[in-house]
Every structure is written in structure tokens, then in C-alpha cells.
Design an enzyme around this catalytic site. Structure first.
Site, PDB file in Angstrom:
ATOM      1  N   SER A 138      -6.953 -11.565  -4.495  1.00  0.00           N
ATOM      2  CA  SER A 138      -5.825 -12.488  -4.402  1.00  0.00           C
ATOM      3  C   SER A 138      -6.123 -13.712  -5.252  1.00  0.00           C
ATOM      4  O   SER A 138      -7.286 -14.043  -5.514  1.00  0.00           O
ATOM      5  CB  SER A 138      -5.608 -12.915  -2.944  1.00  0.00           C
ATOM      6  N   TYR A 194     -10.238 -16.221   4.729  1.00  0.00           N
ATOM      7  CA  TYR A 194      -9.489 -15.331   3.854  1.00  0.00           C
ATOM      8  C   TYR A 194      -9.889 -15.532   2.388  1.00  0.00           C
ATOM      9  O   TYR A 194     -10.138 -14.557   1.661  1.00  0.00           O
ATOM     10  CB  TYR A 194      -7.988 -15.572   4.024  1.00  0.00           C
ATOM     11  N   GLY A 196       0.810  -1.204   0.000  1.00  0.00           N
ATOM     12  CA  GLY A 196       0.000   0.000   0.000  1.00  0.00           C
ATOM     13  C   GLY A 196       0.849   1.262   0.000  1.00  0.00           C
ATOM     14  O   GLY A 196       0.550   2.223  -0.721  1.00  0.00           O
TER      15      GLY A 196
END
Length: 286
Positions: free
Chosen positions: A123, A149, A6
Site C-alpha cells: 500500500s 498497518y 481479490g
């Protein structure tokens, strides 16, 4: 934020001359990163708390009044089931509900900006995910960190696609940044944490991982709206990620969470679209 993908994304965009506003949980660290990269400003808030997400969006609208690109970058994985102060499962709240709420709250700015973009980090793990519509927070049965996740990363792509489908001239993309060497494994213990520490040795740098986000934020190339990208190119997503019915169902489920956050001054989606239509009509008539 220091040393992460980030931060690398923000630095690259600031170097290109874009005005960057950072959001971080730690005031001192966020201010320091902003100073290092020459960001225009910072907003401080814990994005795992939906009330905080709404407050951050309110502050952004009050301070800046314009938004060209929103990059939804926050995310983490947790080995054990954890809950936020609002009683929500942490992975679901931080990885999916947070970008959903933040985007919704800033929609009135995005839709009045030509070619505005929302970029949401997913992802390759999305391919292992499924949305547990009857129990997305793993309240029943056992908790599995990988499953939680993967579910959230699948949700990121479904959200990006449904956002594009809803129109209004907004461009929405999801991406896999690559396996990036970050502090991600610091939230994990035991065999899973050790596995990530090994993986980190073979991972790309945050600067390389940031490249696709930077490309999507700044390119003038025509791109497929609602697309999924890897290495700055369109990439195939899983069959579950391409399920339009699941995307609409996920949006409706997420809306229920949104309804439980304390009231805000931000308008609803239909109100936003009507406002954009009225503004566009007035401009054409004038």
C-alpha cells in the site's frame, strides 16, 4: 471475498484462461466465488493462523503439485489491538507473517517452475511505516492501528525485495492497488471507520484495483525483479522500503516466527535451492 479486489483479480485471471485456486476462510462463500469465476479449486483456511497457513500450503502441494504465480492478497486493518488464537498481534500475523509463511511453504513448487512469480499486495501507506524490530506486535506501550498497518505494508515491500534478492530464478513484486472500494472499513469503528467510509466514496472499483495484480501475474514484459508497482508501472518506494539491511533483518525476524510453527514436511530454503540445482544439473546432463 465477495466484492473485493481479490475476487476481481481471480475472476480476471480465470477469464484469461489461467487455472485459479482460491483460498478463503468461509467454505460456502469461497466455493460460491469459485463457481462464479470458474476457478479450478478452493482451499479453506484462516490465514491469520500460521498453523493454518502451513496446512493450506501442504494441501496445495498434495493436490496440485505445480505453482506458476502466487498472489499474496489477504490483509486488514484493526483499530484496537487484537491477537490471533496463536497469541500473535493480528495485523502483523495476517498482513506480513501469513504471506511470508505461505511463500516459504510453497517455495519448493515455485523454484522448479520457470519464470514463477510471487506478487504481494502492499500500500502507499508503507511510506508512513517503520519496522519495530524490538516490538513488531506492539506488546509494549500503546497500540496504534495506523502504525501497525503501515508497518505491515512496509514489511510487504521489504519481503518482496529480499525474496527477489535470494535468487533461484524467482520473480517477486510488490504493488499498491490504489484506494479500492471494499469492505475494509468494516473492521474499523469510530472516527477511523467513518473516515474510510468517506474515502470509499472516492475509491476505484475492485476491478480497477485488480489491474496491477493481473498485469504482474500475466505480462510478458521485462520487469525489475523486486520492484514496487502502482497502476501497472514501476513506482518509487520509500527510503525505508529500499533498505537492504532492514529487508535482511526482517527476513531473519520472520524466520523466528516460522520456527515456532508445528513441524511440516516442507524443506528449508537451503534444501530447496539444493534440490533445484540438482534437478537443473540432471536435466542439463541428460
Amino acid at each position: 471475498m465477495s466484492g473485493t479486489e481479490g475476487k476481481a483479480t481471480a475472476r480476471a485471471l480465470a477469464t484469461q484462461g489461467h487455472e485459479v485456486v482460491l483460498v478463503g476462510r468461509n467454505p460456502a462463500k469461497t466455493e460460491e466465488v469459485a463457481r462464479q469465476i470458474g476457478a479450478r479449486g478452493v482451499l479453506v483456511g484462516d490465514l491469520s493462523e500460521l498453523r493454518e497457513v502451513r496446512r493450506v500450503a501442504d494441501e496445495f502441494r498434495d493436490r496440485y503439485g505445480r505453482l506458476d504465480v502466487l498472489i499474496n492478497n489477504a490483509g486488514a486493518m484493526f483499530q484496537e489491538r487484537r491477537e490471533t488464537a496463536e497469541g500473535l498481534e493480528m495485523t502483523w500475523a495476517l498482513n506480513h507473517l501469513s504471506p511470508f509463511v505461505l511463500t516459504h511453504e510453497l517455495m519448493s513448487l515455485l523454484l522448479v517452475t520457470p519464470q514463477a512469480r510471487v506478487i504481494t499486495l502492499s500500500s502507499m501507506m508503507h511510506g508512513m511505516g517503520r519496522i519495530r524490530f524490538d516490538d513488531p506486535e506492539f506488546r509494549r506501550g500503546g497500540y496504534n492501528g495506523w502504525a501497525a498497518y503501515a508497518q505491515s505494508k512496509l514489511a510487504n515491500i521489504l519481503f518482496a525485495r529480499e525474496l527477489a534478492r535470494r535468487g533461484g530464478g524467482l520473480h517477486s513484486y510488490a504493488l499498491h492497488p490504489g484506494v479500492v472500494a471494499t469492505s475494509f472499513s468494516s473492521t474499523l469503528a469510530g472516527p477511523i471507520g467513518q473516515t474510510y467510509k468517506v474515502v470509499d466514496r472516492f475509491s476505484v472499483t475492485p476491478e480497477v484495483g485488480a489491474q496491477t495484480s493481473v498485469y504482474l501475474a500475466s505480462t510478458t514484459d521485462p520487469l525489475p525483479n523486486g520492484g514496487y508497482f502502482v497502476s501497472s508501472k514501476p513506482a518509487p518506494a520509500s527510503a525505508r522500503a529500499l533498505d537492504d539491511g532492514a529487508a535482511a533483518r526482517l527476513w531473519a525476524l520472520s524466520d523466528k516466527y516460522l520456527a515456532n510453527i508445528p513441524a511440516s514436511s516442507s524443506p528449508t530454503w537451503p534444501e530447496i535451492l539444493r534440490e533445484v540445482h540438482d534437478l537443473t544439473h540432471d536435466t542439463e546432463c541428460g
